[in-house]
Write an enzyme that holds these catalytic residues in place. Structure first.
Site: not given
Length: 417
Positions: A59, A116, A56, A223
């Site tokens: 992203k 997320s 993820s 993140k």
């Protein structure tokens, strides 16, 4: 009186320098990389160029690519069934958006980076590019532009795919580019957000701290990512002086303590903060070099630093030992084209090159005939003297030959008579 022209700083070329090898820090992560986005230096590298699955962390590039198209963050979009009906089956995280909701683009940015949310990412993709396929192409195009040469995306959320891969180095470059966008930076460095559709979102740093009591006080934003193949990943940002530093870690296996990727980000950030400092050896307005110009109206160019230039060095290095030198000619000759490189300013410490600043010519320099003649006045005078001497000798010899010819003619006439 000499004429001067100022050439401004036009391009910064970074020479990456690794200060510490990966094995010098004890990390959970198999891959780790710390990149100074301000100076372009590599501050830490543990297999940072090895192929990995970004999960993820993808992203970050999703939000970056969407922001290039979004004109109004407060514009609302309507959630439809195709935005939300596919993600449970794929095992993806979601932002809890429901059909009929009208989140703003700002809500979707937070929904993509905090919980997320695959649903938020899909909406960003399809509303800004028209289709997920077109958006993925945009992500890959951006990766190429940013120098992410070992990255390829096949989806917008980071679901595992053998052809969906990157490196810590590449992800750091992507994060550095996104971080320059004010909207991204605001979201990335936040801790919680209340969406207009009455949903609360909390950042990964807040969630890890609340769940595992693991914190990274120097990390400004992050993140995370996780799949079975990628294991725990984290893309994060910190400040080192006035420099933005980006730390990316990958494939951290849990040891039971929880928040292992955040632990590694904390370890690296503390290491950098304790052992590194920022030095500014070049200041805006500094005279870099005065270069002589031949065959032109102007006689010299003065190269001026357009902005402060700073580098990161070990705290053990004294500021005075950070040296600046010129790597280029003392003079140039017309014609000299616009954007042609004149030379480089080199910043080094203890013999190690840290950074190069390349200076280019800002305007075409044309040959000036008068200037050329003046610069070669002495050779021209000598040449003129030689030519005059040759002509004099030639004239004298011609005169002697004429006299001899007349004498022979008189002698012939005398014999006939």
């Amino acid at each position: 009186m000499k004429k001067l022209m100022t050439v401004l700083l036009t391009l910064i070329l970074i020479i990456p320098v690794s200060f510490v090898h990966g094995e010098d820090l004890q990390l959970h992560s198999q891959f780790a990389y710390a990149y100074d986005g301000t100076s372009g230096q590599v501050l830490y590298d543990k297999a940072g160029n090895e192929k990995m699955f970004p999960a993820s962390m993808t992203k970050v590039m999703t939000v970056y690519t969407a922001l290039e198209k979004i004109k109004n963050l407060d514009e609302k979009v309507t959630v439809v069934n195709s935005d939300v009906d596919q993600w449970w089956a794929k095992g993806a995280s979601i932002a809890n958006l429901e059909v009929g909701m009208t989140p703003t683009y700002r809500d979707l940015l937070y929904g993509a980076l905090y919980p997320s949310g695959a649903d938020a990412c899909y909406i960003l993709a399809t509303r800004t590019y028209g289709s997920e396929e077109a958006f993925i192409k945009g992500m890959n195009d951006n990766a190429k532009k940013l120098g992410m040469d070992h990255t390829h995306f096949t989806n917008v959320v980071g679901l595992h795919d053998e052809n969906h891969y990157s490196t810590c180095h590449d992800m750091a470059l992507g994060l550095a580019a996104a971080y320059k966008l004010p909207a991204f930076k605001e979201v990335f460095n936040g801790r919680r957000y209340h969406a207009t559709v009455n949903l609360w979102y909390f950042s990964v740093l807040t969630k890890i701290e609340n769940k595992y009591h693991v914190s990274a006080p120097l990390i400004l934003g992050a993140k995370s990512g996780y799949t079975n193949q990628a294991q725990h990943c984290l893309a994060s940002a910190m400040a080192l002086g006035d420099h933005d530093v980006f730390i990316v870690t990958g494939h951290a296996q849990s040891d039971g303590t929880g928040g292992v990727a955040v632990q590694d980000a904390n370890t690296i950030s503390q290491y950098l903060n304790n052992t590194k400092k920022v030095v500014t050896p070049v200041h805006q307005g500094d005279v870099v070099k005065k270069v002589s110009v031949c065959n032109a109206k102007l006689t010299s160019k003065t190269l001026i630093a357009k902005e402060d230039v700073s580098v990161v060095v070990d705290k053990s290095i004294a500021d005075k030992d950070v040296k600046v030198s010129w790597d280029g000619p003392d003079s140039i000759s017309a014609p000299y084209a616009k954007n042609k490189v004149i030379g480089k300013q080199v910043i080094s410490a203890n013999g190690q090159k840290l950074k190069e600043i390349t200076y280019k010519n800002d305007k075409d320099i044309k040959i000036a005939i008068k200037s050329t003649v003046e610069e070669h006045r002495i050779p021209i005078i000598v040449l003129a003297f030689i030519m005059a001497l040759i002509l004099m000798i030639h004239h004298r010899n011609k005169k002697i030959r004429r006299k001899a010819r007349r004498k022979r003619q008189r002698q012939k006439q005398a014999k006939r008579s």
